[in-house]
Design a protein around this motif. Structure first.
Motif, PDB file in Angstrom:
ATOM      1  N   TYR A  22       1.157  -1.424  -0.422  1.00  0.00           N
ATOM      2  CA  TYR A  22      -0.110   0.328   0.195  1.00  0.00           C
ATOM      3  C   TYR A  22       1.163   0.960  -0.054  1.00  0.00           C
ATOM      4  O   TYR A  22       1.960   1.568   1.113  1.00  0.00           O
ATOM      5  CB  TYR A  22      -0.677  -0.354   1.872  1.00  0.00           C
ATOM      6  CG  TYR A  22      -1.152   0.723   1.145  1.00  0.00           C
ATOM      7  CD1 TYR A  22      -3.106   0.996   0.580  1.00  0.00           C
ATOM      8  CD2 TYR A  22      -1.083   1.977   2.398  1.00  0.00           C
ATOM      9  CE1 TYR A  22      -3.714   2.555   0.721  1.00  0.00           C
ATOM     10  CE2 TYR A  22      -2.670   3.836   2.483  1.00  0.00           C
ATOM     11  CZ  TYR A  22      -3.573   2.862   1.591  1.00  0.00           C
ATOM     12  OH  TYR A  22      -4.402   4.721   1.653  1.00  0.00           O
ATOM     13  N   ALA A  23       0.933   2.183  -1.109  1.00  0.00           N
ATOM     14  CA  ALA A  23       1.438   2.982  -0.895  1.00  0.00           C
ATOM     15  C   ALA A  23      -0.156   4.093  -1.781  1.00  0.00           C
ATOM     16  O   ALA A  23       0.579   4.713  -3.164  1.00  0.00           O
ATOM     17  CB  ALA A  23       2.647   2.943  -1.642  1.00  0.00           C
ATOM     18  N   PRO A  24      -0.450   4.470  -0.955  1.00  0.00           N
ATOM     19  CA  PRO A  24      -1.013   5.705  -1.573  1.00  0.00           C
ATOM     20  C   PRO A  24      -0.093   7.354  -1.677  1.00  0.00           C
ATOM     21  O   PRO A  24       0.755   7.601  -1.540  1.00  0.00           O
ATOM     22  CB  PRO A  24      -1.863   6.299  -0.469  1.00  0.00           C
ATOM     23  CG  PRO A  24      -1.612   5.934   0.758  1.00  0.00           C
ATOM     24  CD  PRO A  24      -0.174   4.804   0.305  1.00  0.00           C
ATOM     25  N   ALA A  25      -0.464   7.703  -3.203  1.00  0.00           N
ATOM     26  CA  ALA A  25      -0.471   8.915  -3.402  1.00  0.00           C
ATOM     27  C   ALA A  25      -0.906  10.254  -2.888  1.00  0.00           C
ATOM     28  O   ALA A  25       0.284  10.881  -2.831  1.00  0.00           O
ATOM     29  CB  ALA A  25      -0.513   9.189  -5.328  1.00  0.00           C
ATOM     30  N   VAL A  26      -2.029   9.898  -2.326  1.00  0.00           N
ATOM     31  CA  VAL A  26      -2.480  11.255  -1.818  1.00  0.00           C
ATOM     32  C   VAL A  26      -3.084  10.656  -0.061  1.00  0.00           C
ATOM     33  O   VAL A  26      -3.326   9.163  -0.076  1.00  0.00           O
ATOM     34  CB  VAL A  26      -3.640  12.000  -2.426  1.00  0.00           C
ATOM     35  CG1 VAL A  26      -3.096  12.274  -3.453  1.00  0.00           C
ATOM     36  CG2 VAL A  26      -4.371  11.029  -2.953  1.00  0.00           C
ATOM     37  N   PRO A  27      -3.500  11.163   0.777  1.00  0.00           N
ATOM     38  CA  PRO A  27      -3.320  11.122   1.884  1.00  0.00           C
ATOM     39  C   PRO A  27      -4.381  10.734   1.440  1.00  0.00           C
ATOM     40  O   PRO A  27      -5.698  11.248   0.682  1.00  0.00           O
ATOM     41  CB  PRO A  27      -3.219  12.403   2.091  1.00  0.00           C
ATOM     42  CG  PRO A  27      -2.469  13.244   2.588  1.00  0.00           C
ATOM     43  CD  PRO A  27      -2.926  13.322   0.869  1.00  0.00           C
ATOM     44  N   ASP A  53      -8.386  14.021   7.408  1.00  0.00           N
ATOM     45  CA  ASP A  53      -8.327  13.587   6.149  1.00  0.00           C
ATOM     46  C   ASP A  53      -7.861  13.739   4.710  1.00  0.00           C
ATOM     47  O   ASP A  53      -6.802  12.787   4.440  1.00  0.00           O
ATOM     48  CB  ASP A  53      -9.239  13.060   5.862  1.00  0.00           C
ATOM     49  CG  ASP A  53     -10.163  12.567   6.926  1.00  0.00           C
ATOM     50  OD1 ASP A  53      -9.670  11.751   8.099  1.00  0.00           O
ATOM     51  OD2 ASP A  53     -11.627  11.478   7.380  1.00  0.00           O
ATOM     52  N   HIS A  54      -7.339  14.562   4.763  1.00  0.00           N
ATOM     53  CA  HIS A  54      -7.094  15.117   3.017  1.00  0.00           C
ATOM     54  C   HIS A  54      -5.813  16.311   3.044  1.00  0.00           C
ATOM     55  O   HIS A  54      -5.361  16.915   2.261  1.00  0.00           O
ATOM     56  CB  HIS A  54      -8.020  15.934   1.980  1.00  0.00           C
ATOM     57  CG  HIS A  54      -9.238  15.548   2.461  1.00  0.00           C
ATOM     58  ND1 HIS A  54      -9.798  14.569   1.425  1.00  0.00           N
ATOM     59  CD2 HIS A  54     -10.965  15.800   3.382  1.00  0.00           C
ATOM     60  CE1 HIS A  54     -10.891  14.277   2.307  1.00  0.00           C
ATOM     61  NE2 HIS A  54     -11.738  15.216   3.092  1.00  0.00           N
ATOM     62  N   LEU A  55      -4.671  15.890   4.469  1.00  0.00           N
ATOM     63  CA  LEU A  55      -3.552  16.833   4.675  1.00  0.00           C
ATOM     64  C   LEU A  55      -2.321  15.486   4.175  1.00  0.00           C
ATOM     65  O   LEU A  55      -3.148  14.419   5.602  1.00  0.00           O
ATOM     66  CB  LEU A  55      -3.314  17.332   6.114  1.00  0.00           C
ATOM     67  CG  LEU A  55      -4.614  18.480   5.860  1.00  0.00           C
ATOM     68  CD1 LEU A  55      -5.247  19.038   7.240  1.00  0.00           C
ATOM     69  CD2 LEU A  55      -4.582  19.721   4.486  1.00  0.00           C
ATOM     70  N   ALA A  56      -1.418  15.996   4.411  1.00  0.00           N
ATOM     71  CA  ALA A  56      -0.292  15.041   4.471  1.00  0.00           C
ATOM     72  C   ALA A  56      -0.064  14.992   6.246  1.00  0.00           C
ATOM     73  O   ALA A  56      -0.686  15.968   7.518  1.00  0.00           O
ATOM     74  CB  ALA A  56       1.028  15.703   4.390  1.00  0.00           C
ATOM     75  N   THR A  57       0.827  14.037   7.133  1.00  0.00           N
ATOM     76  CA  THR A  57       0.361  14.255   8.323  1.00  0.00           C
ATOM     77  C   THR A  57       1.508  15.106   9.226  1.00  0.00           C
ATOM     78  O   THR A  57       0.488  15.208  10.125  1.00  0.00           O
ATOM     79  CB  THR A  57       1.860  12.546   8.419  1.00  0.00           C
ATOM     80  OG1 THR A  57       1.255  11.754   8.223  1.00  0.00           O
ATOM     81  CG2 THR A  57       2.002  12.170   9.998  1.00  0.00           C
ATOM     82  N   ASP A  58       1.998  15.982   8.438  1.00  0.00           N
ATOM     83  CA  ASP A  58       2.735  16.917   9.751  1.00  0.00           C
ATOM     84  C   ASP A  58       1.093  17.870   9.357  1.00  0.00           C
ATOM     85  O   ASP A  58       1.918  18.861   9.960  1.00  0.00           O
ATOM     86  CB  ASP A  58       3.775  17.525   8.458  1.00  0.00           C
ATOM     87  CG  ASP A  58       3.880  18.279   6.977  1.00  0.00           C
ATOM     88  OD1 ASP A  58       2.785  17.877   6.974  1.00  0.00           O
ATOM     89  OD2 ASP A  58       4.554  18.383   6.097  1.00  0.00           O
ATOM     90  N   GLY A  59       0.580  17.740   8.245  1.00  0.00           N
ATOM     91  CA  GLY A  59      -0.310  19.233   8.797  1.00  0.00           C
ATOM     92  C   GLY A  59      -1.596  18.862   9.637  1.00  0.00           C
ATOM     93  O   GLY A  59      -2.907  19.216   9.530  1.00  0.00           O
ATOM     94  N   HIS A  60      -1.274  17.454  10.126  1.00  0.00           N
ATOM     95  CA  HIS A  60      -2.754  17.242  11.174  1.00  0.00           C
ATOM     96  C   HIS A  60      -2.399  18.169  12.717  1.00  0.00           C
ATOM     97  O   HIS A  60      -3.881  18.544  13.117  1.00  0.00           O
ATOM     98  CB  HIS A  60      -2.166  15.768  11.788  1.00  0.00           C
ATOM     99  CG  HIS A  60      -3.117  15.005  10.305  1.00  0.00           C
ATOM    100  ND1 HIS A  60      -3.121  13.004  11.031  1.00  0.00           N
ATOM    101  CD2 HIS A  60      -3.689  14.872   8.602  1.00  0.00           C
ATOM    102  CE1 HIS A  60      -3.666  12.494   9.502  1.00  0.00           C
ATOM    103  NE2 HIS A  60      -3.646  13.728   8.435  1.00  0.00           N
ATOM    104  N   VAL A  61      -1.539  18.194  13.017  1.00  0.00           N
ATOM    105  CA  VAL A  61      -1.452  18.879  14.120  1.00  0.00           C
ATOM    106  C   VAL A  61      -1.937  20.176  13.924  1.00  0.00           C
ATOM    107  O   VAL A  61      -2.709  21.037  15.596  1.00  0.00           O
ATOM    108  CB  VAL A  61       0.456  19.334  14.465  1.00  0.00           C
ATOM    109  CG1 VAL A  61       0.526  20.093  15.728  1.00  0.00           C
ATOM    110  CG2 VAL A  61       1.290  18.122  14.591  1.00  0.00           C
ATOM    111  N   GLU A  62      -2.108  21.461  13.791  1.00  0.00           N
ATOM    112  CA  GLU A  62      -2.945  22.288  13.277  1.00  0.00           C
ATOM    113  C   GLU A  62      -4.138  22.093  13.213  1.00  0.00           C
ATOM    114  O   GLU A  62      -5.253  22.776  14.670  1.00  0.00           O
ATOM    115  CB  GLU A  62      -2.906  23.585  12.231  1.00  0.00           C
ATOM    116  CG  GLU A  62      -3.515  24.398  11.676  1.00  0.00           C
ATOM    117  CD  GLU A  62      -3.334  25.103  10.753  1.00  0.00           C
ATOM    118  OE1 GLU A  62      -4.133  25.843   9.989  1.00  0.00           O
ATOM    119  OE2 GLU A  62      -1.962  25.123   9.780  1.00  0.00           O
ATOM    120  N   VAL A  63      -4.873  21.178  12.686  1.00  0.00           N
ATOM    121  CA  VAL A  63      -6.076  20.928  12.509  1.00  0.00           C
ATOM    122  C   VAL A  63      -6.661  20.251  14.361  1.00  0.00           C
ATOM    123  O   VAL A  63      -7.393  20.720  14.916  1.00  0.00           O
ATOM    124  CB  VAL A  63      -6.659  19.339  11.635  1.00  0.00           C
ATOM    125  CG1 VAL A  63      -7.947  19.009  11.976  1.00  0.00           C
ATOM    126  CG2 VAL A  63      -6.504  20.005  10.758  1.00  0.00           C
TER     127      VAL A  63
END
Length: 95
Positions: A22-27, A53-63
């Motif tokens: 499993y290697a998704p191109a997008v989150p 859900d639509h952000l890369a992992t490093d964008g989760h913190v802000e949410v």
């Protein structure tokens, strides 16, 4: 009599890269169900989690920080709401 595989074929098989399962191109969304709580402020914050859900992992913190702040504000607002009116005191009824 021994059967042997030519050395060139063995080398080719060894060089074949193993692709990850499993290697998704997008989150990809987690699709975690969110059960409404009945409190509009809390429910709005829980729905905000879907933005991660639509952000890369490093964008989760802000949410997550934004949701945490909103939930904390909703909890603080519960303490600030006025309670039921106090019964009149004997002193107030004499005036």
């Amino acid at each position: 009599m021994s059967e042997s595989v030519p050395e060139a074929e063995v080398r080719e098989e060894a060089e074949v890269a193993v692709e990850p399962e499993y290697a998704p191109a997008v989150p990809a969304p987690l699709n975690v169900p969110r059960t409404p709580t009945g409190n509009a402020d809390v429910d709005a914050q829980l729905e905000r989690l879907a933005d991660a859900d639509h952000l890369a992992t490093d964008g989760h913190v802000e949410v997550y920080e934004d949701v945490h702040r909103g939930l904390r504000d909703a909890l603080t607002a519960l303490d600030a709401r006025p309670g039921p009116p106090a019964p009149p005191s004997a002193y107030q009824s004499r005036s």
